[in-house]
Design an enzyme around this catalytic site. Structure first.
Site, PDB file in Angstrom:
ATOM      1  N   ASP A 547       0.874  -1.182   0.000  1.00 43.26           N
ATOM      2  CA  ASP A 547       0.000   0.000   0.000  1.00 43.26           C
ATOM      3  C   ASP A 547       0.907   1.226   0.000  1.00 43.26           C
ATOM      4  O   ASP A 547       1.571   1.517   0.999  1.00 43.26           O
ATOM      5  CB  ASP A 547      -0.872  -0.038   1.269  1.00 43.26           C
ATOM      6  N   HIS A 548       0.920   1.924  -1.108  1.00 40.23           N
ATOM      7  CA  HIS A 548       1.880   3.018  -1.264  1.00 40.23           C
ATOM      8  C   HIS A 548       1.513   4.248  -0.417  1.00 40.23           C
ATOM      9  O   HIS A 548       2.273   5.205  -0.343  1.00 40.23           O
ATOM     10  CB  HIS A 548       1.987   3.401  -2.753  1.00 40.23           C
TER      11      HIS A 548
END
Ligand code: CAO
Length: 575
Positions: A547-548
């Site tokens: 999850d950036h």
């Protein structure tokens, strides 16, 4: 309590109407003005509101029945007081029309009064310039202001005579205000939600001058007539068949001014989102209150009319499928069109089971919410596999199967501890990281019923034997459908291993609110340059999706490099 009989009210000219909607059940509580049933003529759809608060007793007609003015249609039980102020009780010899009967005038057989009505309409069109006309709200039959619920044209549109300009709605009827002329809309002087009364301006038009002069002539004549017939002019709602062409009256005949015709019949048809919507005022009201876009509701009534139940069922369906409102669409995402596949060949429909529905919902949720990045690397597991195979006898003795998955889970736990960014979640409001100080790893298990993810808890406190035993136990339970909810909760990170199946890489979807997932593919012998020569090495393809929002590329690079190091030399796991 007194039984009060409701009869068909004045239909404004229509001789008979059809009963098209019966929405109540015996015992239902009704409030004053609540719709009891819906009637429809060829021109108008009207709710019959309750004249008093009380308890609905029964209908005296069936859906589809044709009724005329004065026919008894329903009974309600009201308190003595309410009965006194409302319609007659059943005991009464004379059945009286209900107090709140909708007066939806039809005008095919215009009475003398109605014939006079258009005269007052002369004021509805005013030549503001030689080629401009202001269209006004026609006589709507009461002093009450009615709401603009739809603007059907835009400035610059060329409209033809009879095209709907705006739709008005009172609590009893919905009315189109059609254009009395063909021409270009110069200005719309009303907005949705405005309350308008008879004679209020609606839109400024540019029309051909010949038409204007004809109107002007008509206006003059009509104005004259108004003066003469003022006393007979009535405020009947003009749901008139009155012909706009009557402006070309025969010489000597009083020319009728062009009349604006609120057609209640067509008013029941709303153009919304490009789709025709067929619904009565009560249904529209409910839809507005519930925020339902009627164009999305399928009508089950006669001729596809949308009933209250249709709106309620629509809402129920959306609520039930809240997790999966639609397969696609929503949030402005264009929906994938529904296709009738049977036109291309034989098909069968197979319902999704509970796990499959949940998986679909979760995957869609995670895919849409999480900005994914996937990073790839290969771990050299030549030594790991040699060591694992060397455990064979010990495995048999212990009755435990050890596969590369156990080492992967152990290595993930160590990598999470060394790279705490991967052991976080984003708080629901996006304002905080939740740092976890426990290390629970989920393991995707492929079962005949679908994908489930049991969680191996506290992996950093367990050795390979314990983890292996737990993998076998949880995978068996998963396949037998025996996992308890608690066994699928609390994961910090997920492993999805397709190593036993094949493939050389895939991009897994983060199991949010976790922030990372490792996709493992099948190990393969590959020639690897060792600085002097190519050596055959067993390489394990790894894909790390993250999850950036929580993990940046540097964090991911460090996590992956550390993981590869642990798998390539499992002695590090002992440190
Ligand atoms: N490369 C090569 N072989 C591998 C391997 C890999 N990466 N991983 C496992 N194997 C081998 C095992 O060693 C075993 O072989 P041996 O019996 O000769 O030792 C064989 O594959 C079968 O393993 P398994 O499936 O019985 O057990 P596992 O521990 O490897 O995996 C589990 C357990 C539950 C992860 C697995 O059964 C499973 O369900 N995988 C599917 C997960 C999935 O569906 N992921 C996708 C999710 S997203 O859609």
């Amino acid at each position: 309590m007194t039984i009060q009989t409701i009869v068909v009210p004045d239909l404004g000219g229509a001789e008979t109407v059809e009963v098209i909607e019966l929405g109540l059940n015996p015992g239902d509580q009704v409030e004053l003005e609540d719709s009891l049933l819906v009637l429809e003529s060829d021109k108008a759809t009207m709710d019959v509101p309750s004249p008093a608060s009380g308890v609905f007793s029964k209908y005296l007609v069936a859906e589809g029945a044709t009724v005329k003015v004065g026919d008894p249609i329903a009974e309600i039980e009201v308190s003595g007081e309410a009965a006194g102020s409302g319609a007659e009780s059943a005991d009464s010899e004379e059945v009286e029309q209900i107090a709140h009967a909708p007066v939806v005038e039809s005008s095919e057989d215009n009475s003398a009064e109605q014939q006079a009505a258009p005269q007052s309409e002369s004021e509805q069109i005013v030549a503001s310039q030689s080629s401009q006309l202001m269209v006004k709200v026609p006589d709507i039959g009461s002093d009450e202001k009615v709401e603009v619920i739809e603007i059907s044209v835009a400035v610059g549109d060329y409209v033809n005579e009879g095209d709907t300009l705006v739709v008005l709605e009172s609590d009893k009827a919905t009315m189109d205000v059609p254009s009395t002329h063909s021409g270009k809309v110069l200005k719309i002087v009303v907005a949705e939600g405005d309350k308008l009364a008879t004679g209020d301006d609606v839109a400024l038009f540019e029309v051909e001058s010949a038409e204007v002069s004809a109107d002007a002539a008509a206006e003059e004549t009509a104005a004259h007539s108004v003066a003469k017939t003022e006393s007979t002019s009535v405020a009947a709602p003009v749901v008139a068949e009155s012909n706009a062409n009557s402006i070309q009256a025969a010489p000597g005949q009083p020319a009728q001014p062009p009349s604006i015709k609120p057609s209640v019949a067509s008013a029941a048809t709303e153009k919304s989102a490009g789709a025709e919507v067929y619904a009565g005022p009560a249904v529209r009201l409910i839809a507005r209150e519930l925020g339902v876009e009627l164009s999305q509701v399928t009508g089950s009534g006669p001729r596809g009319r949308i009933l209250k139940d249709d709106v309620n069922n629509f809402v129920k369906q959306v609520m039930q499928n809240k997790a999966v409102p639609e397969v696609t669409g929503g949030s402005g995402i264009p929906p994938v069109p529904a296709v009738d596949f049977s036109q291309f060949g034989e098909i069968e429909e197979i319902a999704l089971n509970k796990i499959q529905k949940l998986t679909a919902a979760n995957m869609q949720r995670n895919w849409l919410n999480v900005p994914h990045v996937t990073q790839f690397d290969d771990a050299d597991i030549t030594e790991l596999e040699a060591f694992r195979k060397g455990l064979k006898a010990e495995c048999e003795k212990r009755g435990v199967k050890v596969t590369p998955v156990a080492f992967l889970i152990k290595a993930i736990g160590a990598a999470l501890q060394a790279n705490p960014e991967f052991n976080r979640s984003l708080s629901a409001d996006g304002q905080n990281f939740i740092q976890k100080h426990y290390y629970h790893v989920g393991m995707a298990v492929d079962t005949p019923r679908g994908l489930v993810v049991p969680v191996i808890k506290d992996v950093n406190e367990k050795g390979i034997w314990d983890i292996s035993a737990e993998i076998s136990e949880l995978a068996a339970k998963a396949r037998d459908g025996k996992l308890k909810p608690a066994e699928m909760q609390g994961g910090c990170f997920t492993l999805s291993s397709l190593g036993a199946i094949g493939g050389n890489g895939f991009t897994p979807i983060v199991n949010s609110p976790e922030v990372g997932i490792l996709g493992v593919s099948k190990s393969q012998m590959k020639p690897v340059w060792d600085g002097a020569e190519f050596a055959p090495r067993l390489m394990l393809p790894l894909a790390l999706s993250y999850d950036h929002r929580v993990i940046n590329g540097g964090d991911a690079g460090r996590f992956m490099t550390y993981l590869v190091k642990l798998l390539s030399d499992i002695r590090y796991l002992a440190l």
